[in-house]
Write a protein that holds these residues in place. Structure first.
Motif, PDB file in Angstrom:
ATOM      1  N   PHE A  20       0.957  -0.918  -0.099  1.00 32.67           N
ATOM      2  CA  PHE A  20      -0.018   0.044   0.070  1.00 32.67           C
ATOM      3  C   PHE A  20       0.795   1.234  -0.044  1.00 32.67           C
ATOM      4  O   PHE A  20       0.890   2.245  -0.792  1.00 32.67           O
ATOM      5  CB  PHE A  20      -0.994   0.090   1.175  1.00 32.67           C
ATOM      6  CG  PHE A  20      -1.780   1.318   1.391  1.00 32.67           C
ATOM      7  CD1 PHE A  20      -2.840   1.397   0.491  1.00 32.67           C
ATOM      8  CD2 PHE A  20      -1.553   2.054   2.113  1.00 32.67           C
ATOM      9  CE1 PHE A  20      -3.473   2.598   0.584  1.00 32.67           C
ATOM     10  CE2 PHE A  20      -2.173   3.215   2.529  1.00 32.67           C
ATOM     11  CZ  PHE A  20      -3.231   3.555   1.584  1.00 32.67           C
ATOM     12  N   TYR A  21       1.991   1.138   0.900  1.00 34.38           N
ATOM     13  CA  TYR A  21       2.797   2.337   0.916  1.00 34.38           C
ATOM     14  C   TYR A  21       3.446   2.573  -0.448  1.00 34.38           C
ATOM     15  O   TYR A  21       3.649   3.760  -0.722  1.00 34.38           O
ATOM     16  CB  TYR A  21       3.767   2.149   2.242  1.00 34.38           C
ATOM     17  CG  TYR A  21       3.195   2.331   3.548  1.00 34.38           C
ATOM     18  CD1 TYR A  21       2.043   3.324   3.652  1.00 34.38           C
ATOM     19  CD2 TYR A  21       3.823   1.532   4.393  1.00 34.38           C
ATOM     20  CE1 TYR A  21       1.647   3.236   5.071  1.00 34.38           C
ATOM     21  CE2 TYR A  21       3.091   1.716   5.957  1.00 34.38           C
ATOM     22  CZ  TYR A  21       2.078   2.465   6.001  1.00 34.38           C
ATOM     23  OH  TYR A  21       1.701   2.503   7.223  1.00 34.38           O
ATOM     24  N   ILE A  22       4.026   1.426  -0.987  1.00 34.47           N
ATOM     25  CA  ILE A  22       4.579   1.698  -2.035  1.00 34.47           C
ATOM     26  C   ILE A  22       3.917   2.228  -3.443  1.00 34.47           C
ATOM     27  O   ILE A  22       3.954   2.965  -4.275  1.00 34.47           O
ATOM     28  CB  ILE A  22       5.321   0.199  -2.523  1.00 34.47           C
ATOM     29  CG1 ILE A  22       6.480   0.010  -1.701  1.00 34.47           C
ATOM     30  CG2 ILE A  22       5.665   0.340  -3.935  1.00 34.47           C
ATOM     31  CD1 ILE A  22       7.006  -1.411  -1.874  1.00 34.47           C
ATOM     32  N   VAL A  23       2.670   1.635  -3.392  1.00 29.29           N
ATOM     33  CA  VAL A  23       1.495   2.037  -4.517  1.00 29.29           C
ATOM     34  C   VAL A  23       1.361   3.471  -4.069  1.00 29.29           C
ATOM     35  O   VAL A  23       1.073   4.316  -5.091  1.00 29.29           O
ATOM     36  CB  VAL A  23       0.444   0.992  -4.403  1.00 29.29           C
ATOM     37  CG1 VAL A  23      -0.663   1.808  -5.405  1.00 29.29           C
ATOM     38  CG2 VAL A  23       0.646  -0.259  -4.910  1.00 29.29           C
ATOM     39  N   THR A  24       1.145   3.731  -2.992  1.00 31.63           N
ATOM     40  CA  THR A  24       0.750   5.235  -2.763  1.00 31.63           C
ATOM     41  C   THR A  24       1.936   6.154  -3.001  1.00 31.63           C
ATOM     42  O   THR A  24       1.584   7.234  -3.489  1.00 31.63           O
ATOM     43  CB  THR A  24       0.306   5.308  -1.164  1.00 31.63           C
ATOM     44  OG1 THR A  24      -0.753   4.352  -0.806  1.00 31.63           O
ATOM     45  CG2 THR A  24      -0.184   6.596  -0.673  1.00 31.63           C
ATOM     46  N   PHE A  25       3.078   5.745  -2.542  1.00 33.07           N
ATOM     47  CA  PHE A  25       4.356   6.501  -3.156  1.00 33.07           C
ATOM     48  C   PHE A  25       4.169   6.637  -4.593  1.00 33.07           C
ATOM     49  O   PHE A  25       4.596   7.974  -4.947  1.00 33.07           O
ATOM     50  CB  PHE A  25       5.551   5.912  -2.298  1.00 33.07           C
ATOM     51  CG  PHE A  25       6.762   6.816  -2.606  1.00 33.07           C
ATOM     52  CD1 PHE A  25       7.111   7.622  -2.120  1.00 33.07           C
ATOM     53  CD2 PHE A  25       7.646   6.085  -3.673  1.00 33.07           C
ATOM     54  CE1 PHE A  25       7.946   8.517  -2.194  1.00 33.07           C
ATOM     55  CE2 PHE A  25       8.869   7.060  -3.753  1.00 33.07           C
ATOM     56  CZ  PHE A  25       9.007   7.939  -3.013  1.00 33.07           C
ATOM     57  N   ILE A  26       4.030   5.718  -5.218  1.00 29.12           N
ATOM     58  CA  ILE A  26       4.362   5.857  -6.579  1.00 29.12           C
ATOM     59  C   ILE A  26       3.262   6.611  -7.243  1.00 29.12           C
ATOM     60  O   ILE A  26       3.342   7.302  -8.077  1.00 29.12           O
ATOM     61  CB  ILE A  26       3.909   4.132  -7.369  1.00 29.12           C
ATOM     62  CG1 ILE A  26       5.432   3.456  -6.900  1.00 29.12           C
ATOM     63  CG2 ILE A  26       3.996   4.319  -9.006  1.00 29.12           C
ATOM     64  CD1 ILE A  26       5.415   2.068  -7.588  1.00 29.12           C
ATOM     65  N   ILE A  27       2.009   6.479  -6.822  1.00 29.68           N
ATOM     66  CA  ILE A  27       0.936   7.461  -7.177  1.00 29.68           C
ATOM     67  C   ILE A  27       1.181   8.741  -6.777  1.00 29.68           C
ATOM     68  O   ILE A  27       1.308   9.714  -7.731  1.00 29.68           O
ATOM     69  CB  ILE A  27      -0.296   7.096  -6.865  1.00 29.68           C
ATOM     70  CG1 ILE A  27      -0.987   5.679  -7.046  1.00 29.68           C
ATOM     71  CG2 ILE A  27      -1.557   8.006  -6.829  1.00 29.68           C
ATOM     72  CD1 ILE A  27      -2.290   5.143  -6.613  1.00 29.68           C
ATOM     73  N   LEU A  28       1.587   9.079  -5.552  1.00 28.86           N
ATOM     74  CA  LEU A  28       2.065  10.370  -5.362  1.00 28.86           C
ATOM     75  C   LEU A  28       3.199  10.799  -5.998  1.00 28.86           C
ATOM     76  O   LEU A  28       3.079  12.135  -6.555  1.00 28.86           O
ATOM     77  CB  LEU A  28       2.544  10.411  -3.665  1.00 28.86           C
ATOM     78  CG  LEU A  28       2.958  11.538  -3.038  1.00 28.86           C
ATOM     79  CD1 LEU A  28       1.665  12.775  -3.012  1.00 28.86           C
ATOM     80  CD2 LEU A  28       3.402  11.449  -1.727  1.00 28.86           C
ATOM     81  N   MET A  29       4.151  10.019  -6.401  1.00 32.49           N
ATOM     82  CA  MET A  29       5.158  10.626  -7.205  1.00 32.49           C
ATOM     83  C   MET A  29       4.826  10.755  -8.485  1.00 32.49           C
ATOM     84  O   MET A  29       5.238  11.968  -9.087  1.00 32.49           O
ATOM     85  CB  MET A  29       6.483   9.242  -7.207  1.00 32.49           C
ATOM     86  CG  MET A  29       7.301   9.234  -5.997  1.00 32.49           C
ATOM     87  SD  MET A  29       8.046  10.882  -5.398  1.00 32.49           S
ATOM     88  CE  MET A  29       9.114  10.912  -6.702  1.00 32.49           C
TER      89      MET A  29
END
Length: 172
Positions: A20-29
């Motif tokens: 979740f954190y990785i996906v959120t981070f990627i989306i945020l990026m």
């Protein structure tokens, strides 16, 4: 088992949170890249280009100013040389004219002096000739009067007086 099940659950939770954190981070990026990074990098690139252009323009302006200053300095030096030449030529011309004027004045003065000497000599000759003529005329008159009468003391006095009167009348 409880520990294994807690570990498994905690691993799955941990892995799920991690995903979740990785996906959120990627989306945020992706959002940052799309909405913020690209405009910020474009702005930074434009600012860097503007600064580079300003530096280039300043360098060109400085070079142009240095060239103009050198050109003006050369023109100033040239103007000073021309002014010095003009002053020098004016001095030479003035000296030449002064010498010509002095020479002409000396020639004129010499000519006037010679003419005055000639005029004085002629006046002296004329006066001498006139005096000779007067003396000759008076001598003739005296001789004729002497011949007419015999000279006595009174006669001599009268003759001298008449001679003096004749001179006075003749000069008037």
């Amino acid at each position: 088992m409880f520990v294994n099940s807690v570990l498994a659950e905690s691993n799955s939770l941990y892995i799920g949170d991690l995903v979740f954190y990785i996906v959120t981070f990627i989306i945020l990026m992706l959002l940052v890249k799309h909405f913020a990074w690209k405009p910020v990098t474009d702005m930074m690139k434009k600012r860097a280009d503007k600064i580079a252009n300003d530096i280039d323009n300043a360098a060109r302006s400085r070079e142009s100013a240095e060239k103009m200053a050198a050109k003006r300095q050369a023109e100033l030096q040239s103007s000073r040389q021309e002014a010095a030449e003009i002053v020098s030529n004016a001095k030479k011309s003035g000296e030449t004219q002064r010498a010509q004027i002095v020479e002409t004045a000396q020639k004129d003065a010499q000519a006037l002096k010679q003419q005055a000497q000639k005029d004085a000599e002629q006046a002296r000759r004329d006066a001498l000739n006139s005096a000779k003529d007067d003396v000759a005329n008076l001598s003739i008159e005296i001789a004729s009067k002497l011949i007419q009468k015999e000279l006595k003391a009174d006669d001599q006095k009268e003759l001298i007086d008449s001679y003096i009167e004749g001179l006075v009348e003749h000069e008037s």
